[in-house]
Scaffold this active site. Structure first.
Site, PDB file in Angstrom:
ATOM      1  N   PHE A  32      17.951  34.911  12.477  1.00  0.00           N
ATOM      2  CA  PHE A  32      17.536  33.467  12.414  1.00  0.00           C
ATOM      3  C   PHE A  32      17.430  32.866  13.629  1.00  0.00           C
ATOM      4  O   PHE A  32      17.009  32.202  13.541  1.00  0.00           O
ATOM      5  CB  PHE A  32      18.696  32.948  11.652  1.00  0.00           C
ATOM      6  CG  PHE A  32      18.946  33.202   9.778  1.00  0.00           C
ATOM      7  CD1 PHE A  32      18.424  32.362   9.690  1.00  0.00           C
ATOM      8  CD2 PHE A  32      20.015  33.407   9.873  1.00  0.00           C
ATOM      9  CE1 PHE A  32      18.543  32.420   7.630  1.00  0.00           C
ATOM     10  CE2 PHE A  32      20.332  33.171   7.879  1.00  0.00           C
ATOM     11  CZ  PHE A  32      18.830  33.484   7.200  1.00  0.00           C
ATOM     12  N   GLY A  34      16.111  32.171  15.977  1.00  0.00           N
ATOM     13  CA  GLY A  34      14.245  32.138  16.439  1.00  0.00           C
ATOM     14  C   GLY A  34      13.376  31.852  15.162  1.00  0.00           C
ATOM     15  O   GLY A  34      12.291  31.314  15.677  1.00  0.00           O
ATOM     16  N   HIS A  35      14.204  32.435  14.127  1.00  0.00           N
ATOM     17  CA  HIS A  35      13.556  32.107  12.898  1.00  0.00           C
ATOM     18  C   HIS A  35      12.796  30.996  12.670  1.00  0.00           C
ATOM     19  O   HIS A  35      13.834  30.518  11.746  1.00  0.00           O
ATOM     20  CB  HIS A  35      13.319  33.317  12.337  1.00  0.00           C
ATOM     21  CG  HIS A  35      12.380  33.902  11.128  1.00  0.00           C
ATOM     22  ND1 HIS A  35      13.041  33.149   9.664  1.00  0.00           N
ATOM     23  CD2 HIS A  35      11.165  34.197  11.184  1.00  0.00           C
ATOM     24  CE1 HIS A  35      11.328  33.440   9.003  1.00  0.00           C
ATOM     25  NE2 HIS A  35      10.840  34.258   9.720  1.00  0.00           N
ATOM     26  N   TYR A  36      12.293  30.190  12.991  1.00  0.00           N
ATOM     27  CA  TYR A  36      11.699  28.521  12.676  1.00  0.00           C
ATOM     28  C   TYR A  36      13.648  28.299  13.095  1.00  0.00           C
ATOM     29  O   TYR A  36      14.167  27.706  12.689  1.00  0.00           O
ATOM     30  CB  TYR A  36      11.872  28.801  11.402  1.00  0.00           C
ATOM     31  CG  TYR A  36      10.473  28.556  10.936  1.00  0.00           C
ATOM     32  CD1 TYR A  36       9.538  28.845  11.427  1.00  0.00           C
ATOM     33  CD2 TYR A  36      10.521  29.638   9.926  1.00  0.00           C
ATOM     34  CE1 TYR A  36       8.776  29.684  11.061  1.00  0.00           C
ATOM     35  CE2 TYR A  36       9.157  30.449   9.776  1.00  0.00           C
ATOM     36  CZ  TYR A  36       7.985  30.208  10.326  1.00  0.00           C
ATOM     37  OH  TYR A  36       6.795  30.838  10.003  1.00  0.00           O
ATOM     38  N   ILE A  41      14.965  29.618   7.619  1.00  0.00           N
ATOM     39  CA  ILE A  41      14.822  30.178   6.637  1.00  0.00           C
ATOM     40  C   ILE A  41      14.873  31.739   7.067  1.00  0.00           C
ATOM     41  O   ILE A  41      14.282  33.159   7.934  1.00  0.00           O
ATOM     42  CB  ILE A  41      13.240  29.575   5.558  1.00  0.00           C
ATOM     43  CG1 ILE A  41      11.969  30.319   6.552  1.00  0.00           C
ATOM     44  CG2 ILE A  41      13.440  28.432   5.515  1.00  0.00           C
ATOM     45  CD1 ILE A  41      10.807  30.340   6.320  1.00  0.00           C
TER      46      ILE A  41
END
Length: 125
Positions: A32, A34-36, A41
């Site tokens: 997670f 850096g993933h939005y 998500i």
């Protein structure tokens, strides 16, 4: 085999050509980062790998070895969030020299994705 999955795949039902598996997405999973940010998500590639890991588990339970040869199709319908439990319903169909795994993924009553993967029998050196 390298995998982006941090959560274990749990097999709750299985037959020779079908299985039901699940995993719970850990909110602390480093995937997670850096993933939005501010709206995390679960990456779609991890869902495809969940199906692949589930197909390998089913193949081993049926005393088969399979090797992934391709992603035939993937369709995402709904995002997966930290803490969600994802359930996969898999069907393996024999075809010339290998298998096709068709899977539907859900979170309770929410349809998450459909995935079709292609495999060949055994492993080749």
């Amino acid at each position: 085999m390298a995998t982006p999955l941090a959560a274990p795949v749990v097999v709750s039902e299985h037959g020779e050509h079908h299985a039901v598996t699940s995993m719970t997405v850990d909110p602390a999973d480093p995937i997670f980062a850096g993933h939005y940010p501010d709206f995390p998500i679960y990456p779609g590639v991890c869902l495809v790998e969940f199906v692949n890991a589930s197909a390998h588990a089913l193949a081993l339970m049926s005393s088969r070895e399979v090797e992934l040869t391709g992603v035939e199709s993937v369709r995402f319908h709904h995002p997966v969030f930290p803490g969600d439990t994802v359930t996969a319903r898999l069907d393996l169909a024999e075809r010339a020299g290998g298998w096709r795994c068709s899977a539907t993924l859900s979170n309770g009553d929410i349809d998450i994705a459909t995935v079709r993967l292609a495999y060949r029998n055994g492993t080749e050196e």
